[in-house]
Design a protein around this motif. Structure first.
Motif, PDB file in Angstrom:
ATOM      1  N   MET A 284      85.143  93.618  33.143  1.00 44.44           N
ATOM      2  CA  MET A 284      84.609  92.210  33.219  1.00 44.44           C
ATOM      3  C   MET A 284      83.477  91.925  33.522  1.00 44.44           C
ATOM      4  O   MET A 284      82.676  92.642  34.413  1.00 44.44           O
ATOM      5  CB  MET A 284      85.649  91.560  34.640  1.00 44.44           C
ATOM      6  CG  MET A 284      86.857  91.647  34.617  1.00 44.44           C
ATOM      7  SD  MET A 284      87.639  90.256  33.719  1.00 44.44           S
ATOM      8  CE  MET A 284      88.542  91.310  32.239  1.00 44.44           C
ATOM      9  N   PRO A 285      82.844  90.872  32.977  1.00 46.16           N
ATOM     10  CA  PRO A 285      81.432  90.471  32.988  1.00 46.16           C
ATOM     11  C   PRO A 285      80.826  90.019  34.476  1.00 46.16           C
ATOM     12  O   PRO A 285      81.932  89.794  35.064  1.00 46.16           O
ATOM     13  CB  PRO A 285      81.195  89.367  31.856  1.00 46.16           C
ATOM     14  CG  PRO A 285      82.426  88.976  31.786  1.00 46.16           C
ATOM     15  CD  PRO A 285      83.582  90.045  32.084  1.00 46.16           C
ATOM     16  N   ASN A 286      79.872  90.362  35.131  1.00 39.06           N
ATOM     17  CA  ASN A 286      79.335  89.931  36.261  1.00 39.06           C
ATOM     18  C   ASN A 286      78.408  88.716  36.319  1.00 39.06           C
ATOM     19  O   ASN A 286      77.727  88.652  37.270  1.00 39.06           O
ATOM     20  CB  ASN A 286      79.080  91.110  37.443  1.00 39.06           C
ATOM     21  CG  ASN A 286      78.124  91.890  36.578  1.00 39.06           C
ATOM     22  OD1 ASN A 286      77.568  91.653  35.546  1.00 39.06           O
ATOM     23  ND2 ASN A 286      78.090  93.136  36.931  1.00 39.06           N
ATOM     24  N   THR A 287      78.059  88.301  35.201  1.00 41.17           N
ATOM     25  CA  THR A 287      76.911  87.204  35.124  1.00 41.17           C
ATOM     26  C   THR A 287      77.696  86.031  34.506  1.00 41.17           C
ATOM     27  O   THR A 287      78.737  85.984  33.717  1.00 41.17           O
ATOM     28  CB  THR A 287      75.738  87.694  34.232  1.00 41.17           C
ATOM     29  OG1 THR A 287      76.169  87.904  32.877  1.00 41.17           O
ATOM     30  CG2 THR A 287      75.092  88.802  34.869  1.00 41.17           C
ATOM     31  N   PHE A 288      76.904  84.959  34.659  1.00 38.69           N
ATOM     32  CA  PHE A 288      77.458  83.410  34.162  1.00 38.69           C
ATOM     33  C   PHE A 288      77.397  83.700  32.777  1.00 38.69           C
ATOM     34  O   PHE A 288      78.388  83.395  31.978  1.00 38.69           O
ATOM     35  CB  PHE A 288      76.479  82.715  34.580  1.00 38.69           C
ATOM     36  CG  PHE A 288      76.672  81.177  33.944  1.00 38.69           C
ATOM     37  CD1 PHE A 288      77.656  80.366  34.472  1.00 38.69           C
ATOM     38  CD2 PHE A 288      75.630  80.542  32.959  1.00 38.69           C
ATOM     39  CE1 PHE A 288      78.060  79.054  33.650  1.00 38.69           C
ATOM     40  CE2 PHE A 288      76.154  79.309  32.325  1.00 38.69           C
ATOM     41  CZ  PHE A 288      77.096  78.446  32.878  1.00 38.69           C
ATOM     42  N   PHE A 289      76.193  83.996  32.308  1.00 41.30           N
ATOM     43  CA  PHE A 289      76.267  84.308  30.696  1.00 41.30           C
ATOM     44  C   PHE A 289      77.162  85.281  29.956  1.00 41.30           C
ATOM     45  O   PHE A 289      77.859  85.072  28.901  1.00 41.30           O
ATOM     46  CB  PHE A 289      74.848  84.559  30.227  1.00 41.30           C
ATOM     47  CG  PHE A 289      74.013  83.046  30.446  1.00 41.30           C
ATOM     48  CD1 PHE A 289      74.146  82.150  29.685  1.00 41.30           C
ATOM     49  CD2 PHE A 289      72.961  83.169  31.323  1.00 41.30           C
ATOM     50  CE1 PHE A 289      73.322  80.969  29.775  1.00 41.30           C
ATOM     51  CE2 PHE A 289      72.330  82.134  31.628  1.00 41.30           C
ATOM     52  CZ  PHE A 289      72.158  81.003  30.571  1.00 41.30           C
ATOM     53  N   GLY A 290      77.544  86.142  30.778  1.00 44.76           N
ATOM     54  CA  GLY A 290      78.457  87.250  30.281  1.00 44.76           C
ATOM     55  C   GLY A 290      79.879  86.601  30.286  1.00 44.76           C
ATOM     56  O   GLY A 290      80.424  86.790  29.456  1.00 44.76           O
TER      57      GLY A 290
END
Ligand SMILES: Nc1ncnc2c1ncn2[C@@H]1O[C@H](COP(=O)(O)OP(=O)(O)OP(=O)(O)O)[C@@H](O)[C@H]1O
Ligand SMILES: [Mg+2]
Lengths: 258, 253
Positions: free
Chosen positions: A1-7
């Motif tokens: 799972m991504p952990n940044t907004f843009f991710g």
């Protein structure tokens, strides 16, 4: 799972990009159909509401016309005075439960947005008609044109010019307000977003994308409408026939060159 | 003109009220074919209302108006308006159409002429009023005098038998009055029946076959221009004439 907004944005676009696009397409389709149909409804209603009631006409005709105009006024008041989200529910479930009419959600959307927009357009067009000098209608009558002919050939072409910005505005409003149709499960962009957000419970990220989509749609539309308005304001010069200073000026007059 | 002709327009006992305000009362007027009648009278005397009753822009409250003996309220509207044309003080050219199309629209929609024929006839009348070179101009590109000449061509293109003019030169700058009046004179020479509301006393005097003086909604006095201007019988006529002739400095007796 991504952990940044843009991710997350990236992932959501990868996964749901076509869903967003589809939703945007449905949104635009509803806005275009609703605005065009609403404009036609508005023109018709405004033409009918401006039919003069002649004191010389037979009584039954005057009563009929008055009654008819009252019905149109009620239509305008009711649809301007209630939220479209409620209109959508009433029309969709009313048709289903009392008329056994199982409309597709999209058809219901077209219907609700058109009739709703028609009510606003009728008032916009009426304002446009009132802004045209009343000598225009008199001259049209004096030449022998009927109410319908004067409206379509003389009054409305002049009225439409002045109301074009307001008509364009209705279009933009429809792009945004068609979002309420998610209550009857129309697959426009807001409805699509809700479904997409549900999977990962990423409401902020999804609706950030949704906001961008809506903004791009309304911004582009506004620019295009400006161009159209400019085009429609018409030429502002003419050629004097037989002019000596303009080499393009035709010398002889023949009816065929019209 | 032969006044033993049956009149082309015949007005009998015409009354018109706006609400409680009686604007015309008991108007009787006969206009034989080919006659030019000038209507004069003070502001608010009902001259415009009388004209507007003749072509049913206003509905009379009582009385009858006949065109060739036929009650105008019984005539088909399109036919009535084609036969009785009108020229307005404010021109009222269709603002969305150029000069030529202004003269074409009614022909095609009301008289059901073909486009080619309508354009041909429009061109003919624009030429007669000296406006053919401006056939492509929109009304807002024309001067007042030019607009009024196009408006006259528009009315003529419908082949009217009677033309009503409501102060055709009142909205014009002084230097443009003559170009319009001279067009109207050529129409008189062509034998067109006309009823002209005007404040141009010199014009009424030399162009009218008959002058009608109205005051307070009544037809007070009428006669040949020479007689009416030099020897008015009614006090109100005399008072009006001396006022307006002094105002205009036309130097009539
Ligand atoms: N549509 C209307 N509603 C109410 N009253 C009107 C209407 N039209 C005219 N009147 C009134 O009728 C009277 C006669 O008006 P009309 O325009 O016929 O006069 P006129 O002789 O043409 O005057 P003018 O020389 O100023 O043009 C005036 O008192 C006017 O206020
Ligand atoms: Mg008047």
């Amino acid at each position: 799972m991504p952990n940044t907004f843009f991710g997350w944005i990236h992932l959501l676009i990868d996964e749901y990009g076509s869903l967003f696009l589809q939703g945007a397409g449905v949104t635009m389709l509803i806005a275009v159909v609703g605005t065009v149909a609403g404009f036609v409804i508005g023109l018709l209603v405004a033409i009918l509401r401006t039919i003069p009631i002649k004191p010389s006409a037979p009584a039954w005709q005057r009563i009929l016309l008055r009654g008819f105009k009252t019905v149109l006024t009620v239509y305008i008041e009711v649809f301007r005075g209630t939220p479209m989200i409620v209109q959508a529910m009433v029309v969709y479930y009313g048709a289903l439960q009392y008329l056994q009419l199982d409309m597709s959600a999209l058809l219901a959307a077209f219907l609700v947005v058109s009739v709703n927009t028609g009510a606003y357009m009728a008032e916009i067009v009426r304002g446009g008609i009132l802004s045209v000098d009343k000598g225009q209608k008199e001259a049209a009558t004096a030449v022998g044109l009927t109410h319908w002919q004067s409206m379509t050939n003389v009054i409305l072409p002049q009225a439409i010019r002045s109301i074009l910005p307001a008509v364009g505005n209705e279009f933009v409003v429809n792009i945004k307000d068609s979002s309420v149709l998610n209550v009857i499960s129309v697959t426009e962009v807001y409805f699509m977003s809700k479904s997409a957000a549900g999977t990962y419970l990423k409401y902020f990220e999804v609706f950030f994308i949704t906001a961008v989509i809506y903004f791009v749609l309304t911004f582009t539309t506004t620019r295009i409408l400006r161009l159209v308005e400019k085009k429609l304001s018409g030429k502002d010069s003419y050629t004097v026939y037989g002019s000596q200073s303009d080499s393009n000026a035709p010398i002889r007059y023949s009816p065929e060159d019209r | 003109m032969d006044s033993s002709n049956s009149p082309i327009i015949e007005i009998l006992g015409l009354d018109k009220k706006f609400g409680r305000n009686t604007v015309l009362s008991g108007i009787d007027l006969h206009v034989p074919k080919g006659q030019v009648v000038c209507l004069i009278g003070p502001s608010g005397s009902g001259k415009s209302t009388l004209l507007r009753c003749i072509n049913l822009l206003e509905t009379p409250d009582a009385g009858i108006i006949r065109f060739h003996g036929q009650d105008t309220t019984q005539m088909p509207k399109g036919l009535l308006h084609a036969k009785i044309g009108m020229v307005f003080q404010q021109f009222n050219l269709f603002g969305n159409l150029d000069a030529l199309e202004n003269c074409v629209l009614g022909q095609m929609k009301v008289l059901r002429r073909s486009r080619i024929q309508s354009v041909g006839i429009a061109g003919k009348y624009l030429e007669r009023v000296g406006m053919l070179p401006y056939r492509d101009a929109r009304p807002d590109q024309l001067s007042g005098g030019q607009k009024q000449r196009v408006a006259i061509a528009r009315a003529l293109a419908m082949d009217p038998e009677v033309l009503l003019f409501d102060e055709p030169t009142s909205a014009l700058d002084p230097e443009m009055v003559d170009e319009v009046l001279s067009v109207i004179r050529t129409l008189k020479d062509g034998g067109l029946t006309m009823i002209i509301v005007t404040h141009e006393m010199a014009f009424a005097r030399d162009a009218a076959d008959r002058v009608v003086f109205m005051d307070a909604g009544q037809l007070v006095e009428e006669g040949k221009p020479e007689a009416l201007f030099t020897n008015p019988k009614n006090d109100r006529t005399r008072a009006f004439l001396s006022r307006s002739l002094r105002g205009h400095g036309t130097g009539l007796a």
